[in-house]
Design a protein around this motif. Sequence first.
Motif, PDB file in Angstrom:
ATOM      1  N   GLN A  49       0.804  -1.238   0.000  1.00 58.19           N
ATOM      2  CA  GLN A  49       0.000   0.000   0.000  1.00 58.19           C
ATOM      3  C   GLN A  49       0.835   1.286   0.000  1.00 58.19           C
ATOM      4  N   GLU A  50       2.072   1.210   0.493  1.00 57.14           N
ATOM      5  CA  GLU A  50       2.871   2.431   0.655  1.00 57.14           C
ATOM      6  C   GLU A  50       3.963   2.519  -0.412  1.00 57.14           C
ATOM      7  N   ASN A  51       4.232   3.722  -0.866  1.00 54.13           N
ATOM      8  CA  ASN A  51       5.377   3.914  -1.770  1.00 54.13           C
ATOM      9  C   ASN A  51       6.597   4.245  -0.912  1.00 54.13           C
ATOM     10  N   LEU A  52       7.272   3.203  -0.440  1.00 54.09           N
ATOM     11  CA  LEU A  52       8.396   3.408   0.488  1.00 54.09           C
ATOM     12  C   LEU A  52       9.606   4.020  -0.208  1.00 54.09           C
ATOM     13  N   ASN A  53       9.639   3.962  -1.538  1.00 56.07           N
ATOM     14  CA  ASN A  53      10.765   4.550  -2.270  1.00 56.07           C
ATOM     15  C   ASN A  53      10.816   6.072  -2.175  1.00 56.07           C
ATOM     16  N   LYS A  54       9.727   6.681  -1.742  1.00 57.65           N
ATOM     17  CA  LYS A  54       9.729   8.154  -1.669  1.00 57.65           C
ATOM     18  C   LYS A  54      10.510   8.653  -0.447  1.00 57.65           C
ATOM     19  N   ASN A  55      10.890   7.731   0.446  1.00 55.67           N
ATOM     20  CA  ASN A  55      11.649   8.118   1.638  1.00 55.67           C
ATOM     21  C   ASN A  55      13.141   8.258   1.317  1.00 55.67           C
ATOM     22  N   ASP A  56      13.815   9.110   2.082  1.00 53.92           N
ATOM     23  CA  ASP A  56      15.273   9.227   1.959  1.00 53.92           C
ATOM     24  C   ASP A  56      15.973   8.043   2.619  1.00 53.92           C
ATOM     25  N   VAL A  57      15.340   7.509   3.664  1.00 56.07           N
ATOM     26  CA  VAL A  57      15.932   6.382   4.393  1.00 56.07           C
ATOM     27  C   VAL A  57      14.810   5.631   5.107  1.00 56.07           C
ATOM     28  N   ILE A  58      15.030   4.330   5.322  1.00 55.30           N
ATOM     29  CA  ILE A  58      14.101   3.514   6.111  1.00 55.30           C
ATOM     30  C   ILE A  58      14.909   2.903   7.249  1.00 55.30           C
ATOM     31  N   ILE A  59      14.487   3.122   8.482  1.00 54.10           N
ATOM     32  CA  ILE A  59      15.149   2.508   9.641  1.00 54.10           C
ATOM     33  C   ILE A  59      14.265   1.350  10.101  1.00 54.10           C
ATOM     34  N   GLY A  60      14.816   0.130  10.099  1.00 51.35           N
ATOM     35  CA  GLY A  60      14.021  -1.053  10.394  1.00 51.35           C
ATOM     36  C   GLY A  60      13.672  -1.756   9.103  1.00 51.35           C
ATOM     37  N   PRO A  61      12.893  -2.846   9.176  1.00 48.79           N
ATOM     38  CA  PRO A  61      12.319  -3.485  10.368  1.00 48.79           C
ATOM     39  C   PRO A  61      13.364  -4.244  11.199  1.00 48.79           C
ATOM     40  N   ILE A  62      12.868  -4.840  12.304  1.00 49.13           N
ATOM     41  CA  ILE A  62      13.778  -5.547  13.213  1.00 49.13           C
ATOM     42  C   ILE A  62      13.947  -7.012  12.797  1.00 49.13           C
ATOM     43  N   TYR A  63      12.894  -7.628  12.245  1.00 46.25           N
ATOM     44  CA  TYR A  63      13.024  -9.019  11.792  1.00 46.25           C
ATOM     45  C   TYR A  63      13.940  -9.076  10.566  1.00 46.25           C
ATOM     46  N   SER A  64      14.964  -9.934  10.636  1.00 47.19           N
ATOM     47  CA  SER A  64      15.950  -9.971   9.548  1.00 47.19           C
ATOM     48  C   SER A  64      15.340 -10.441   8.228  1.00 47.19           C
ATOM     49  N   GLU A  65      14.375 -11.375   8.284  1.00 48.32           N
ATOM     50  CA  GLU A  65      13.796 -11.855   7.019  1.00 48.32           C
ATOM     51  C   GLU A  65      12.968 -10.761   6.341  1.00 48.32           C
ATOM     52  N   GLU A  66      12.369  -9.858   7.149  1.00 51.32           N
ATOM     53  CA  GLU A  66      11.612  -8.741   6.571  1.00 51.32           C
ATOM     54  C   GLU A  66      12.554  -7.726   5.910  1.00 51.32           C
ATOM     55  N   VAL A  67      13.744  -7.572   6.481  1.00 54.44           N
ATOM     56  CA  VAL A  67      14.742  -6.674   5.887  1.00 54.44           C
ATOM     57  C   VAL A  67      15.122  -7.171   4.495  1.00 54.44           C
ATOM     58  N   LYS A  68      15.355  -8.488   4.392  1.00 57.05           N
ATOM     59  CA  LYS A  68      15.709  -9.061   3.083  1.00 57.05           C
ATOM     60  C   LYS A  68      14.599  -8.820   2.064  1.00 57.05           C
ATOM     61  N   THR A  69      13.341  -9.087   2.474  1.00 48.84           N
ATOM     62  CA  THR A  69      12.204  -8.888   1.561  1.00 48.84           C
ATOM     63  C   THR A  69      12.106  -7.430   1.134  1.00 48.84           C
ATOM     64  N   LEU A  70      12.258  -6.535   2.108  1.00 59.23           N
ATOM     65  CA  LEU A  70      12.162  -5.102   1.835  1.00 59.23           C
ATOM     66  C   LEU A  70      13.238  -4.665   0.833  1.00 59.23           C
ATOM     67  N   SER A  71      14.441  -5.241   0.984  1.00 54.98           N
ATOM     68  CA  SER A  71      15.554  -4.820   0.112  1.00 54.98           C
ATOM     69  C   SER A  71      15.293  -5.160  -1.358  1.00 54.98           C
ATOM     70  N   PHE A  72      14.456  -6.184  -1.616  1.00 54.37           N
ATOM     71  CA  PHE A  72      14.105  -6.534  -3.005  1.00 54.37           C
ATOM     72  C   PHE A  72      13.054  -5.586  -3.569  1.00 54.37           C
ATOM     73  N   ASN A  73      12.351  -4.881  -2.671  1.00 55.50           N
ATOM     74  CA  ASN A  73      11.200  -4.073  -3.089  1.00 55.50           C
ATOM     75  C   ASN A  73      11.461  -2.571  -3.151  1.00 55.50           C
ATOM     76  N   VAL A  74      12.558  -2.116  -2.558  1.00 51.49           N
ATOM     77  CA  VAL A  74      12.841  -0.675  -2.574  1.00 51.49           C
ATOM     78  C   VAL A  74      14.295  -0.419  -2.953  1.00 51.49           C
ATOM     79  N   ARG A  75      14.561   0.786  -3.450  1.00 46.67           N
ATOM     80  CA  ARG A  75      15.942   1.216  -3.734  1.00 46.67           C
ATOM     81  C   ARG A  75      16.505   2.037  -2.568  1.00 46.67           C
ATOM     82  N   THR A  76      15.606   2.527  -1.733  1.00 53.91           N
ATOM     83  CA  THR A  76      15.972   3.386  -0.603  1.00 53.91           C
ATOM     84  C   THR A  76      16.940   2.667   0.352  1.00 53.91           C
ATOM     85  N   PRO A  77      17.905   3.386   0.944  1.00 53.85           N
ATOM     86  CA  PRO A  77      18.762   2.764   1.967  1.00 53.85           C
ATOM     87  C   PRO A  77      17.930   2.252   3.151  1.00 53.85           C
TER      88      PRO A  77
END
Length: 326
Positions: A49-77
């Motif tokens: 639902q969210e366009n997370l790419n519009k952020n300058d940075v994303i801090i989190g999530p804490i679950y490591s598997e969610e971090v991996k998934t997120l990294s495939f979906n956004v270009r943002t640091p």
Amino acid sequence: ATLVNIATDFYLGAELAVDSLRSRGVAIELNVYDTGNRRSSKFNSILAQENLNKNDVIIGPIYSEEVKTLSFNVRTPIVYPVYSADQANFFASNIIKTSPDKEVFRDELASYIKENLIAGNVIIVSDERASSILTSNTMKASIESGTFIENVNVLSPIEGFIEKSRFLELLQPNTNNWVVIATDKNIVVSDVINSLISLPEETTAKVFTFDKGRVYDKVDNRKLAKLGFTYVSGDFDDTTSLASRVFNKQFLRKNNTLPSYYATKGFDITFDILMRLASGKKLKKTFNEGVSQRVDTRFDYRDSNTENRGLFIVQYNPDLTLTRLK
């Protein structure tokens, strides 16, 4: 601490960092998402639902598997705010690890010994596991390379124990004996400490570790202090520093309690990343410009660009206070 406590405390620290920077005139737009627990589908719906790419940075999530998934979906640091053994499997270039991997701790201690032991004797203590023996032998090779330290020995248990007599065979009187504990096994750690606490008069030993885990909580601090126990740490709480006093005072005023470890981490990580972005430069460009130090944490991304390698070397003193050696 439970994950809920970690997340809550981290957020309280991060919120104070944002308040502090806004009060200095930095314009910050902050969005906070609760991803719920591992079994909930909140994380996936946020992604959808969210366009997370519009952020300058994303801090989190804490679950490591969610971090991996997120990294495939956004270009943002994506700033990973805690330590997990699984972070060794983060390969995406937009993931930034704020806690160094354990091998960085080991390298830091090997470098410290090479720089500071002019002459003497090093004993590295492992347990009987193959991984521990490999780590110890890697460290032995590292200490021996490019130095004049001739005596570096690896000692591992026989039938689960390390007899005191085996230490006495290796320890040398009237010289520096530096003992590195390269295991987190309770029985081996207590064997080492108890063997070294009562040595013949002319023989002294100083004890080091690169991984001060919970096993040391079970050891009497007076014994550690007597052995000048020195360890590598990802944080150092200098309660006398101005930054620490100001932070504690502000946190107490806002939250009616003193900050926990994770609240301080939340402040340090958020403040550091936002200060870098406030410079107007790309985040990774700021990483090459040097080391920064916040309340309890040192940030040094220069060598890797994706991993903080900022560490402290801390020593127990005879009066049970701590001194930062590096």
